[in-house]
Design a protein around this motif. Structure first.
Motif, mmCIF file in Angstrom:
data_model
loop_
_atom_site.group_PDB
_atom_site.id
_atom_site.type_symbol
_atom_site.label_atom_id
_atom_site.label_comp_id
_atom_site.label_asym_id
_atom_site.label_seq_id
_atom_site.Cartn_x
_atom_site.Cartn_y
_atom_site.Cartn_z
ATOM 1 N N THR A 1 0.741 -1.154 0.119
ATOM 2 C CA THR A 1 -0.040 0.137 0.257
ATOM 3 C C THR A 1 0.837 1.268 0.167
ATOM 4 O OG1 THR A 1 -1.699 -1.101 1.368
ATOM 5 C CG2 THR A 1 -1.951 1.295 1.008
ATOM 6 N N SER A 2 0.795 2.273 -0.969
ATOM 7 C CA SER A 2 1.574 3.165 -1.204
ATOM 8 C C SER A 2 0.985 4.437 -1.661
ATOM 9 C CB SER A 2 2.855 3.024 -1.992
ATOM 10 O OG SER A 2 3.719 3.925 -2.281
ATOM 11 N N SER A 3 1.200 5.498 -1.251
ATOM 12 C CA SER A 3 0.883 6.952 -1.821
ATOM 13 C C SER A 3 2.235 7.517 -2.543
ATOM 14 C CB SER A 3 0.405 8.148 -0.673
ATOM 15 O OG SER A 3 1.479 7.968 0.318
ATOM 16 N N LEU A 4 3.116 6.681 -2.578
ATOM 17 C CA LEU A 4 4.366 7.066 -3.267
ATOM 18 C C LEU A 4 4.523 6.447 -4.673
ATOM 19 C CD1 LEU A 4 6.865 6.542 -0.238
ATOM 20 C CD2 LEU A 4 5.473 8.802 -1.028
ATOM 21 N N CYS A 5 5.179 7.246 -5.489
ATOM 22 C CA CYS A 5 5.461 6.431 -6.927
ATOM 23 C C CYS A 5 6.443 5.753 -6.713
ATOM 24 C CB CYS A 5 5.562 7.473 -8.056
ATOM 25 S SG CYS A 5 3.982 8.454 -8.333
ATOM 26 N N LEU A 6 6.298 4.475 -6.728
ATOM 27 C CA LEU A 6 7.406 3.419 -6.500
ATOM 28 C C LEU A 6 8.149 3.473 -7.984
ATOM 29 C CD1 LEU A 6 5.449 0.529 -4.878
ATOM 30 C CD2 LEU A 6 6.684 2.432 -3.686
ATOM 31 N N ARG A 7 9.569 3.348 -7.593
ATOM 32 C CA ARG A 7 10.498 3.177 -8.795
ATOM 33 C C ARG A 7 10.844 1.701 -9.330
ATOM 34 N NH1 ARG A 7 15.408 7.239 -7.385
ATOM 35 N NH2 ARG A 7 14.249 9.479 -7.324
ATOM 36 N N THR B 1 -2.882 5.213 -4.296
ATOM 37 C CA THR B 1 -2.868 6.228 -5.775
ATOM 38 C C THR B 1 -1.975 6.031 -6.805
ATOM 39 O OG1 THR B 1 -1.863 7.825 -4.466
ATOM 40 C CG2 THR B 1 -4.178 7.696 -4.119
ATOM 41 N N CYS B 2 -0.842 5.199 -6.259
ATOM 42 C CA CYS B 2 0.307 5.237 -7.187
ATOM 43 C C CYS B 2 -0.136 4.293 -8.532
ATOM 44 C CB CYS B 2 1.503 4.360 -6.653
ATOM 45 S SG CYS B 2 1.025 2.693 -5.893
ATOM 46 N N ASN B 3 0.626 4.522 -9.400
ATOM 47 C CA ASN B 3 0.564 4.018 -10.664
ATOM 48 C C ASN B 3 1.128 2.594 -10.785
ATOM 49 O OD1 ASN B 3 3.344 4.566 -11.804
ATOM 50 N ND2 ASN B 3 2.508 6.600 -12.100
ATOM 51 N N ILE B 4 0.787 2.065 -11.824
ATOM 52 C CA ILE B 4 1.676 0.613 -12.129
ATOM 53 C C ILE B 4 2.573 0.677 -13.227
ATOM 54 C CG2 ILE B 4 -0.486 -0.569 -11.117
ATOM 55 C CD1 ILE B 4 -0.900 -1.242 -14.267
ATOM 56 N N GLY C 1 -10.722 16.437 -17.776
ATOM 57 C CA GLY C 1 -10.120 15.477 -18.206
ATOM 58 C C GLY C 1 -8.241 15.844 -18.008
ATOM 59 N N GLY C 2 -7.539 15.116 -18.668
ATOM 60 C CA GLY C 2 -6.393 15.226 -18.901
ATOM 61 C C GLY C 2 -5.438 15.085 -17.653
ATOM 62 N N GLY C 3 -5.804 14.246 -16.846
ATOM 63 C CA GLY C 3 -5.097 14.084 -15.433
ATOM 64 C C GLY C 3 -4.103 12.920 -15.693
ATOM 65 N N CYS C 4 -4.272 12.238 -16.606
ATOM 66 C CA CYS C 4 -3.332 11.322 -16.876
ATOM 67 C C CYS C 4 -1.846 11.733 -16.907
ATOM 68 C CB CYS C 4 -3.677 10.375 -17.986
ATOM 69 S SG CYS C 4 -2.640 8.699 -18.511
ATOM 70 N N LEU C 5 -0.822 11.009 -16.385
ATOM 71 C CA LEU C 5 0.471 11.365 -16.292
ATOM 72 C C LEU C 5 1.411 10.591 -17.255
ATOM 73 C CD1 LEU C 5 1.007 12.507 -12.634
ATOM 74 C CD2 LEU C 5 0.371 14.066 -14.654
ATOM 75 N N PHE D 1 -4.652 3.775 -13.677
ATOM 76 C CA PHE D 1 -4.303 3.455 -15.254
ATOM 77 C C PHE D 1 -4.067 4.379 -16.202
ATOM 78 C CE2 PHE D 1 -5.528 -0.908 -13.598
ATOM 79 C CZ PHE D 1 -4.938 -1.741 -14.496
ATOM 80 N N GLY D 2 -2.591 4.152 -16.556
ATOM 81 C CA GLY D 2 -2.176 5.367 -17.742
ATOM 82 C C GLY D 2 -2.836 5.013 -18.854
ATOM 83 N N CYS D 3 -2.637 5.725 -19.902
ATOM 84 C CA CYS D 3 -3.259 5.306 -21.308
ATOM 85 C C CYS D 3 -2.367 4.139 -21.841
ATOM 86 C CB CYS D 3 -3.007 6.620 -22.385
ATOM 87 S SG CYS D 3 -4.115 8.030 -21.559
#
Length: 591
Positions: A425-431, A453-456, A552-556, A488-490
């Motif tokens: 469980t992480s609110s950080l973006c894991l490398r 809230t981190c991405n995959i 929209g446009g929140g995808c990073l 999920f990113g595009c």
């Protein structure tokens, strides 16, 4: 009085007849009540009598007194031991009194049960005499969780000290001495559990330790003591027979030295649960200590404890290998190996098998848990009483240093590990390196559950890596993946599909996929995943990422960043990149 065995022998034979009679009688009473409501002069019998008759002929009134008493006692116990009741009681009326106001039958049953009146849950002074009288000689359970209700009645309550078996008091600092004087006026011959806390504020005076004179030195049945914002005299023998000791937020005036603490524990050979708050550094004295044997210990929890205190204490204790350990530590220093060596003195000896690992990463708090089962039952991260969690370590991170410590280093220090489940469980973006190190250190891992809230992106990148052999693939035993609350990113759903196909071709396929509250994940993308995964459990949650302007446009992901005209979202992502996990970062110092 009818016995339970007799009632069970009679009611089944004539139950249907009795129930039918009750229904018929209640129907007549309901008609009378309706007539009374329509015309107050139509009946001579008052409405309260009609309602009493209706209750008397209800099915529950046919229960034997023993069963009714059991039900009443359960209700009162629930009200007593719950922290918060659902609805406030009118005028602080005890639950047992309210039961007597339902009908004559219930009142008679309740009055004949002394135990029902022995639960004093914040009872006001107006009801105490009634409760004492009706409880007769039954052992009392007394709970006052705040100083307010206790202030006016503690002398009257503590006059009954010899018959109290459970005592929980919360005092203001100004009344501690008076309450302790009352507690020292009589022996506590029936007391089994004692909980005492003090409501502290920064400007209040220092609370000294409880003296040896408490209970006049006599509490032969005392087995559990919990103290908050106060403590006992560490040289006292009054608590020698304890099974549970919980002392938190110890004041500086009564902080023990290591020798005092060990001497106190040596006098408690039957101790099963130990919780201590050791926020200030223990004075280790100069003498060498023999290890204190706690052969019956089941769990030990150190709350708001420095790492050095934990090492010092564990080095001097001898306990079973299956003891549950929970540590809530100050920022971790560089001597983690010393801590694990002190906890696990014989790592090659017998012990429980560690099968699961849970990691929690956020800006201020990090934690790691090791369990003996494949799942974690508790929702709370620091839970000393969770039966399946053998080791739990939680600690604060320094606000001046944003990189979290190395969680997989801890994993390598745990003996008897065969970790098959990883929960992150992480609110950080894991490398990427986080997942690469995890793959190297957890070769038998079968399932990954990722939430937050981190991405995959980094996980996808690592799952794509590897050679042509299955043994070269990252996480070669992985077959189950659960993603919860993920952005999920595009194109990431399509990439995940390609990865699953590729891994299946190498004989390391993912057979189970669970998707919960994932954003930017639509039905058509889930259908693609269902084509290549045997079991896909999706909650049907469809939500696109929304930018700050609501359009929209929140995808990073890199595609959306390239198409963004303002680049504000990308700048925001760069701002948070300092929080990324770096497993090669230096560990915290205790300073």
């Amino acid at each position: 009085m009818m016995t339970l065995s007799t009632s069970l022998d009679i009611i089944p034979r004539m139950g249907s007849t009795v129930i039918e009679h009750c229904r018929t009688t209640r129907a007549h009473v309901d008609k009378d009540i309706a007539a009374f409501n329509g015309d107050m002069t139509a009946l001579a019998e008052p409405s309260c009598c009609l309602r009493s008759r209706r209750i008397t002929h209800s099915c529950i009134s046919l229960l034997p007194p023993e069963i009714l008493t059991t039900i009443f006692t359960y209700i009162v116990e629930e009200d007593t031991f719950k922290s918060h009741t659902g609805t406030p009681r009118p005028c602080d009326v005890p639950i047992s009194v309210m039961i007597t106001h339902v009908c004559r039958h219930w009142r008679q049953v309740a009055l004949e049960c002394p135990t029902l009146w022995a639960f004093l849950n914040c009872v006001s002074i107006n009801w105490l005499d009634i409760m004492f009288k009706r409880s007769r000689k039954a052992a009392l359970v007394v709970i006052y969780r705040s100083p307010g209700p206790l202030r006016k009645c503690f002398q009257q309550i503590l006059s009954q000290l010899p018959r109290i078996k459970f005592l929980q008091l919360c005092s203001s600092p100004w009344e501690v001495d008076r309450i302790l004087d009352c507690l020292s006026s009589q022996p506590a011959l029936s007391l089994q559990t004692f909980k005492f806390s003090v409501v502290r504020k920064s400007y209040t005076r220092v609370i000294g330790p409880i003296s040896d004179a408490i209970f006049k030195g006599r509490a032969p049945l005392l087995r559990s003591v919990e103290l908050t914002e106060c403590t006992f005299s560490w040289t006292s023998c009054i608590f020698s027979g304890l099974r549970t000791l919980d002392v938190r937020r110890i004041g500086s005036a009564s902080y023990p030295t290591l020798s005092q603490l060990l001497s106190a524990l040596r006098r408690m050979p039957g101790l099963e649960q130990l919780t201590l708050g050791l926020s200030s550094r223990i004075s280790e004295d100069t003498e060498l200590f023999d290890q204190v044997p706690l052969t019956r210990l089941k769990s030990i929890a150190l709350d708001t404890c420095t790492l050095q205190n934990a090492v010092s204490l564990f080095s001097c204790l001898a306990f079973p290998v299956d003891v549950k350990i929970a540590l809530n530590l100050a920022p971790i220093g560089s001597c983690l190996s010393d801590l694990f060596s002190a906890m696990h003195k014989d790592p090659d000896g017998p012990g429980p098998i560690i099968r699961s690992m849970r990691v929690s990463l956020s800006y201020h708090t990090f934690g790691i848990q090791f369990g003996t089962s494949m799942m974690f039952k508790s929702e709370y991260f620091w839970d000393p009483h969770d039966d399946d969690i053998l080791l739990s370590i939680q600690f604060k991170c320094s606000s001046s240093t944003r990189k979290p410590p190395v969680v997989f280093d801890m994993c390598q220090m745990v003996p008897h590990r065969q970790i098959q489940s990883l929960f992150v469980t992480s609110s950080l973006c894991l490398r990427d390196n986080f997942w690469r190190v995890g793959s190297a250190d957890l070769p038998e891992l079968e399932s990954i559950q990722l939430s937050g809230t981190c991405n995959i992106r980094s996980l996808i990148a690592v799952l794509q890596s590897g050679g042509t052999q299955s043994s070269d693939m990252a996480y070669p035993s992985l077959h189950a993946l659960e993603l919860e609350n993920i952005d999920f990113g595009c194109g990431e759903a399509e990439e995940l599909q390609d990865i699953i196909i590729m891994r299946a071709g190498h004989g390391v396929g993912i057979h189970e996929l669970r998707l919960v509250k994932c954003r930017n994940l639509m039905d058509d993308r889930v259908q693609l995943l269902k084509e290549v995964v045997a079991v896909v459990d999706w909650d049907g949650h469809e939500e696109g990422l929304v930018g700050g302007d609501g359009s929209g446009g929140g995808c990073l992901c890199h595609i959306c960043r390239d198409e963004s005209s303002s680049g504000e979202d990308y700048a925001q992502a760069l701002l948070h990149s300092d929080y990324d996990y770096d497993p090669d970062s230096d560990a915290y110092s205790e300073d």
